[in-house]
Scaffold this active site. Structure first.
Site, PDB file in Angstrom:
ATOM      1  N   HIS A   1      55.591  -3.022  59.722  1.00 38.98           N
ATOM      2  CA  HIS A   1      54.451  -3.763  59.183  1.00 38.98           C
ATOM      3  C   HIS A   1      54.743  -5.223  58.837  1.00 38.98           C
ATOM      4  CE1 HIS A   1      50.438  -4.017  57.805  1.00 38.98           C
ATOM      5  NE2 HIS A   1      50.336  -2.835  57.261  1.00 38.98           N
TER       6      HIS A   1
ATOM      7  N   THR B   1      46.581 -10.665  54.699  1.00 38.64           N
ATOM      8  CA  THR B   1      45.624  -9.779  54.036  1.00 38.64           C
ATOM      9  C   THR B   1      45.406 -10.205  52.588  1.00 38.64           C
ATOM     10  OG1 THR B   1      47.333  -8.238  53.255  1.00 38.64           O
ATOM     11  CG2 THR B   1      46.353  -7.790  55.424  1.00 38.64           C
TER      12      THR B   1
ATOM     13  N   TYR C   1      43.701   0.005  46.499  1.00 38.33           N
ATOM     14  CA  TYR C   1      43.962  -1.055  47.458  1.00 38.33           C
ATOM     15  C   TYR C   1      43.167  -0.781  48.728  1.00 38.33           C
ATOM     16  CZ  TYR C   1      46.326  -3.699  51.145  1.00 38.33           C
ATOM     17  OH  TYR C   1      46.592  -4.525  52.205  1.00 38.33           O
TER      18      TYR C   1
ATOM     19  N   SER D   1      42.698  -2.888  52.368  1.00 33.45           N
ATOM     20  CA  SER D   1      43.176  -4.054  53.093  1.00 33.45           C
ATOM     21  C   SER D   1      42.012  -4.897  53.592  1.00 33.45           C
ATOM     22  CB  SER D   1      44.035  -3.599  54.281  1.00 33.45           C
ATOM     23  OG  SER D   1      44.475  -4.710  55.027  1.00 33.45           O
TER      24      SER D   1
END
Length: 332
Positions: free
Chosen positions: A47, A168, A155, A157
């Site tokens: 990521h 982000t 959370y 994104s």
């Protein structure tokens, strides 16, 4: 990564794509293409270098090219392949065995399930005058409330790709509105159908506003992260803000969520939760269905109940769209 296995169901496909058995995975590489014996393909990516939109751009290009010309043409000349037999020292074998045991321990402490709710999706949600993503997030919030009796830091994104080097921003999907909806949807709560409809549309409007603010760089999580990091790098004492109990509660993410959609995908994103007792939710709201790859770390006493409450929350919201009474014994 060529896996000599046949997938048993969609949950197995998701689990294999995310973790597998570890023997032929390259988690430090930009991405790995995983293909099972029965032709199920997954992409596992590291990521740090890119986000979901970036990897989906590549997958979409491959998918488009395949649709244009799906026949793989071989050359006239055959190329011989010679098997290479590696030689391992005892020390190398010991390190490999230690790595295998460590990986299996981590894998066995993780669970992932494909959740799918058919019957409603983007089409009916838009007809009702709501944002499909706001409904997805409300399902998660209601399920968490029904499971744990409280709300939790969430959370979602949000892309800031409109900015140069943008990545982000956090969309804080747990709001006063989602909590009010979760309470009003309780089967013993006196809220009427009209009151619930008003709550739903108000909550959806707030969510749309939060998404727009995040995309425009008006969120706060990344700013606070930079502020804290700069202060630490300069050797400063921890700022009062980050020692406040409210910060600790807010930064404990119980629901980590993200979505990408594409005709190239049969399933969804899959990833782990970011807190020991939290949940990971890679989701997709399709035209007529809603699904998610739901993960947790085990043992987790509430995981089966959370999955049940995802279904009941989606079912009750769907009932409101249809104008049906979903509260047994109450005339709403």
């Amino acid at each position: 990564c060529l896996d000599d296995l046949t997938s048993t169901d969609s949950s197995h496909v998701l689990q294999n794509g995310l973790v597998g058995d570890g023997f032929n995975r390259w988690f430090d590489k930009s991405f790995s293409l995983i293909i099972t014996r029965d032709g199920k393909a997954s992409v596992n990516w590291e990521h740090a270098w890119g986000d979901g939109a970036t990897i989906m751009h590549m997958i979409n290009n491959v998918h488009t090219d395949y649709l244009r010309d799906s026949v793989v043409k071989g050359g006239d000349e055959m190329v011989g392949v010679e098997r290479v037999e590696p030689v391992y020292t005892d020390s190398m074998l010991a390190h490999l065995e230690s790595a295998r045991k460590g990986y299996n321990a981590a894998k066995n402490g993780f669970d992932l399930v494909d959740f799918n709710f058919g019957g409603f999706g983007k089409n009916s949600i838009k007809k009702f005058g709501m944002s499909p993503d706001s409904v997805s997030q409300l399902i998660f919030q209601m399920a968490y409330w029904r499971t744990h009796g409280s709300c939790v830091g969430t959370y979602e994104s949000g892309s800031t790709a409109a900015f140069r080097s943008g990545r982000t921003e956090t969309i804080r999907s747990c709001t006063e509105g989602t909590t009010n909806c979760a309470i009003a949807f309780h089967h013993d709560h006196p809220a009427t159908m009209d009151e619930i409809t008003t709550l739903l549309k108000k909550t959806s409007a707030k969510h749309v506003s939060l998404c727009k603010e995040g995309a425009q760089g008006q969120g706060f999580d990344r700013h606070f992260f930079a502020l804290r990091s700069l202060n630490r790098n300069q050797g400063g004492d921890e700022l009062d803000l980050f020692q406040d109990p409210s910060w600790s509660k807010m930064s404990t993410i119980g629901l980590s969520t993200s979505t990408v959609g594409s005709p190239a995908l049969q399933l969804y994103l899959a990833f782990g939760a970011v807190s020991p007792k939290g949940y990971g939710l890679g989701y997709l709201m399709g035209p007529e269905s809603f699904g998610a790859a739901v993960s947790c770390y085990t043992p987790h006493d509430y995981f089966p109940t959370f999955l049940e409450n995802l279904h009941s929350s989606a079912r009750d919201i769907h009932a409101v769209f249809l104008g049906k009474n979903f509260k047994p014994g109450r005339n709403v």
